[in-house]
Scaffold this active site. Structure first.
Site, PDB file in Angstrom:
ATOM      1  N   ALA A  32       0.770  -1.079   0.134  1.00  0.00           N
ATOM      2  CA  ALA A  32      -0.043  -0.026  -0.007  1.00  0.00           C
ATOM      3  C   ALA A  32       0.293   1.851  -0.095  1.00  0.00           C
ATOM      4  CB  ALA A  32      -0.802   0.147   1.518  1.00  0.00           C
ATOM      5  N   GLY A  81       0.736  -5.527   0.936  1.00  0.00           N
ATOM      6  CA  GLY A  81      -0.173  -5.625  -0.413  1.00  0.00           C
ATOM      7  C   GLY A  81       0.135  -6.286  -1.615  1.00  0.00           C
ATOM      8  N   GLU A 107      -0.604  -9.782  -0.684  1.00  0.00           N
ATOM      9  CA  GLU A 107      -1.968 -10.055  -0.822  1.00  0.00           C
ATOM     10  C   GLU A 107      -2.490  -9.671  -1.793  1.00  0.00           C
ATOM     11  OE1 GLU A 107      -3.299  -8.224   3.787  1.00  0.00           O
ATOM     12  OE2 GLU A 107      -2.256  -6.563   2.989  1.00  0.00           O
ATOM     13  N   GLU A 130       4.328  -5.500   6.661  1.00  0.00           N
ATOM     14  CA  GLU A 130       3.702  -4.367   7.832  1.00  0.00           C
ATOM     15  C   GLU A 130       3.386  -4.460   9.122  1.00  0.00           C
ATOM     16  OE1 GLU A 130       1.113  -6.465   4.629  1.00  0.00           O
ATOM     17  OE2 GLU A 130       3.175  -6.615   5.994  1.00  0.00           O
TER      18      GLU A 130
END
Ligand code: T1G
Ligand code: NAD
Length: 712
Positions: free
Chosen positions: A78, A117, A120, A140
């Site tokens: 992200a 992300g 993911e 993270e």
């Protein structure tokens, strides 16, 4: 078809007009994210990705989809800069669900660093093809977060609970070909990645294979104690809320259905996002990159070629520096005045690599090659062909003078000359040569082959080329160079001297070394001040104290505890006795009644009635002494930005990362509060002793923080 918006994204990077490109190879649609430098999944990227996916899902000609990224890496997660803003749709957790639910096979084409992300997103694709050398990770936790878009549920289904938890708790990326990641990737591409992914998709279609949804994969068997074991690991991460939340989130895979578990993890993610620890770790992320990206003055000069480096003085520091240089592929000549010290150094360096061999970090050939690039001598003539010299002899100006005059005579023209001095004036040392423009300070931290930080000390005479060469060498050693000026310990040790003074005063007032260390370790320091002093050698601090006696004599107060320790031969770990005592070969310090007796007698002679000092006061006096001095350092332009002070303490002194660094921490306390506390300490302990730094006063009165404004 092209999707995306013109202009720049939240981090000011010039966003290409086409954040997501959509192309076709027959019945295969290729969705390519293009958002340099690391394809961070910012809001505009997410919006463009949704538009592209929705487009190909309704296109009947499209039978399968490849998701890929342009540039040097697949999505590295992200956009961290967006975490300070309110979450904006489309949310990644929904996008990855959309992809997983797609009725057409979706193949991820992976390369570079597939992180957070981005990982993911890949986990939600039905198949994964990766280029050789691709690394995947869920880092993270390094930002005080947890995977908020399904990673806590999908990763265990592909690599098992043990590996998934290890990845999420250490945050380290791993090669996708690593044995523990078996099951993550379906194929390693041979040749062009996209072409391989398209071919893979075609084979899927030919085999009439349907989308393989990760969510539907069975949970892999795990040892009964898998969660308890990792919960223990998480519990050791004192001060960090994220690790325990990660274990709980992953464990939900065994306690509830997939959708609920993903939603709970998302809620955890949003809660952690607003936590002070995550905000501090995000500050650290960008502060370290700013320091690395634009070291002050570093970019002006041309780095010189450096392959052969001489290290003068093979003691505690010389040995570690030699190992770090060998690890970086350089050829090293170790020069030592005393033959026993030289023999000891060679033994220790050889033992270090033997240990690395036994731990399979290197193989026998690599060990031979590493030691093959090391030579040693007891005469300085051996440096005649060195491109760079790093001096690490005793912290004594007379010895430094004698050595630098010799270096000046022997070292070739154009060589970079550096000193590892902790406190001495680099400009004075440079003055011992006829080429001060080639001299900079390279202040490593102990153990030098481990600690990432190097204070790169420029003098007014240092040439831009010399500075650029030093920074290039530091980068090659995979270390972080913080450019600074001045003397008296530059940044870190200058602040350390203030903390040491305060801690010594608290010892004579009634505290014990173990109490002070416990207080600062509970604050989050990896090691307390007296444990650090024993590691570095009490004589190092003492040599400095002698040179800077005035630092310990503020307001007429005189503290000679260091003199007494050295006189008693208590130099720290190297003599198995310092502020703590050490069993032979052990680095774990134990309280020593002899030290307590020394302190009680010292206070009696100084006429001080000993009293207990609360942990909160110990932390406050130690931190505020550092912060006040740091304000002077920033005001004097010793560093080019306040965040460099944080980076020095985070990477050189074990300052807890989840507190962001001394000046970030001060900003969280609020400078008006910091100023008020310093003024109250001044009343109680002595005004000369606790004089607030002018910059601190100005910023507090202006309601600003260190990181908001730089001195006018
Ligand atoms: N967001 C915003 N900017 C980023 C970024 C990111 N994720 N990653 C890198 N940058 C910027 C960085 O600041 C620098 O900018 C430039 O890119 C190059 O980076 C939902 C919650 C990928 C290994 O933690 O580890 O996804 O300084 O200098 O050494 O569950 O960057 O040039 O202006 O570091 O080659 C998880 C973070 C996010 C990965 C490349 N992802 N990045 O290293 O270059 S949380 C991460 C890295 C998340 C989800 C969760 C490294 C890198 P500038 P760089 P590098
Ligand atoms: P040390 O006492 O362990 O080693 C110094 C070595 O220099 C000794 O082996 C000595 O024999 C050798 N030496 C002395 N004079 C010499 C000469 N003329 N020629 C060649 N060798 C000579 O000390 P150290 O802890 O390694 O510190 C070395 C330097 O690094 C000092 O300036 C110190 O301030 C600095 N430093 C130390 C630390 C630390 O944590 N110990 C950290 C950063 C910087």
């Amino acid at each position: 078809m092209k999707t995306g918006r013109a202009g720049s994204d939240s981090s000011g990077h010039k966003a290409p007009v086409n954040l997501v490109a959509l192309t076709r190879d027959g019945e295969i649609a290729i969705v390519t994210i293009d958002h340099p430098p690391v394809n961070a999944l910012s809001q505009p990227v997410r919006a463009a990705l949704v538009a592209a996916i929705d487009k190909v899902l309704v296109d009947d000609e499209v039978r399968a989809i490849v998701v890929a990224c342009a540039g040097r890496t697949f999505c590295a997660g992200a956009d961290i800069r967006e975490f300070d803003l309110a979450p904006q749709p489309p949310h990644l957790v929904d996008i990855v669900q959309r992809i997983e639910d797609a009725p057409k096979p979706v193949v991820a084409a992976l390369h570079g660093e597939v992180l957070g992300g981005g990982c993911e997103l890949a986990l939600a694709c039905h198949y994964r093809v990766a280029a050789p050398g691709t690394r995947a990770g869920l880092p993270e936790v390094t930002l005080g977060l947890l995977p908020g878009s399904g990673g806590t549920q999908r990763m265990p289904r592909l690599v098992g609970f043990d590996t998934a938890l290890e990845m999420m708790l250490d945050g380290k990326p791993r090669l996708v070909t690593a044995p523990e990641l078996t099951g993550l990737v379906d194929e390693i591409a041979s040749g062009d990645l996209k072409a391989s992914a398209v071919a893979f998709a075609r084979n899927i279609l030919a085999a009439d294979a349907t989308p393989r949804r990760t969510r539907s994969l069975p949970l892999l068997a795990a040892s009964p104690d898998v969660f308890a074991r990792h919960a223990d690991v998480a519990a050791k991460r004192r001060g960090e809320p994220a690790p325990a939340r990660i274990v709980a989130a992953v464990k939900r895979a065994t306690e509830m259905n997939f959708t609920d578990a993903v939603a709970r993890a998302r809620a955890d993610f949003l809660a952690l996002r607003d936590s002070p620890e995550s905000r501090a770790l995000r500050h650290v992320f960008f502060a370290e990159r700013e320091t690395a990206r634009s070291p002050a003055g570093g970019s002006a000069g041309m780095p010189r070629d450096i392959e052969r480096v001489a290290v003068i003085g093979a003691g505690t520091m010389g040995q570690g520096i030699a190992i770090a240089l060998l690890d970086a592929g350089l050829t090293v000549t170790l020069v030592e005045a005393s033959d026993p010290a030289l023999a000891r150094a060679n033994e220790r360096i050889a033992a270090h690599y033997q240990g690395a061999l036994e731990k399979k970090r290197i193989d026998a050939t690599q060990k031979e090659a590493l030691l093959g690039r090391l030579s040693s001598s007891s005469t300085l003539s051996a440096i005649a062909d060195s491109d760079c010299v790093i001096e690490a002899v005793f912290e004594d100006i007379g010895v430094k003078r004698q050595v630098f005059e010799e270096i000046d005579r022997v070292a070739p023209g154009g060589a970079l000359l550096t000193t590892n001095t902790s406190y001495l004036d680099v400009a004075e040392i440079a003055g011992f040569t006829k080429r001060p423009r080639d001299v900079v300070g390279l202040h490593f931290f102990s153990p030098a082959n481990v600690m990432r930080l190097v204070e790169v000390v420029r003098t007014d005479a240092s040439s831009p080329d010399a500075l650029a060469s030093a920074l290039a060498l530091v980068k090659r050693m995979r270390k972080l160079g913080v450019v600074c000026k001045g003397k008296d310990g530059f940044v870190g040790n200058r602040m350390l001297a203030q903390r040491t003074r305060e801690c010594l005063f608290m010892l004579e007032e009634g505290a014990l070394p173990q109490e002070i260390d416990a207080a600062l370790e509970s604050f989050g320091f990896a090691l307390g001040p007296f444990g650090v002093a024993d590691l570095a050698g009490i004589d190092i601090g003492w040599r400095n104290a002698i040179l800077r006696r005035q630092l310990l004599e503020v307001g007429g107060r005189r503290c000679d505890l260091l003199d007494q320790m050295v006189a008693a031969g208590r130099l720290g770990q190297k003599t198995n006795a310092g502020w703590f005592r050490y069993e032979a070969g052990s680095r774990k310090g134990r309280p020593d009644p002899a030290v307590e007796a020394l302190l009680i007698e010292h206070s009696r002679k100084a006429g001080i009635t000993r009293h207990s000092i609360a942990s909160a006061e110990i932390v406050e006096r130690s931190l505020l002494a550092m912060i006040n001095e740091a304000a002077r350092i920033v005001e004097e332009d010793v560093v080019s930005r306040a965040s460099d002070v944080d980076v020095v303490w985070l990477t050189g002194y074990g300052f807890p990362r989840y507190r962001g660094g001394p000046l970030y921490y001060a900003d969280q306390l609020g400078l008006p509060h910091v100023l008020a506390r310093i003024e109250s300490l001044a009343e109680r302990l002595g005004a000369e002793y606790w004089t607030p730094a002018p910059l601190l006063q100005r910023l507090a009165q202006a309601g600003q923080g260190f990181h908001a404004a730089r001195p006018a």
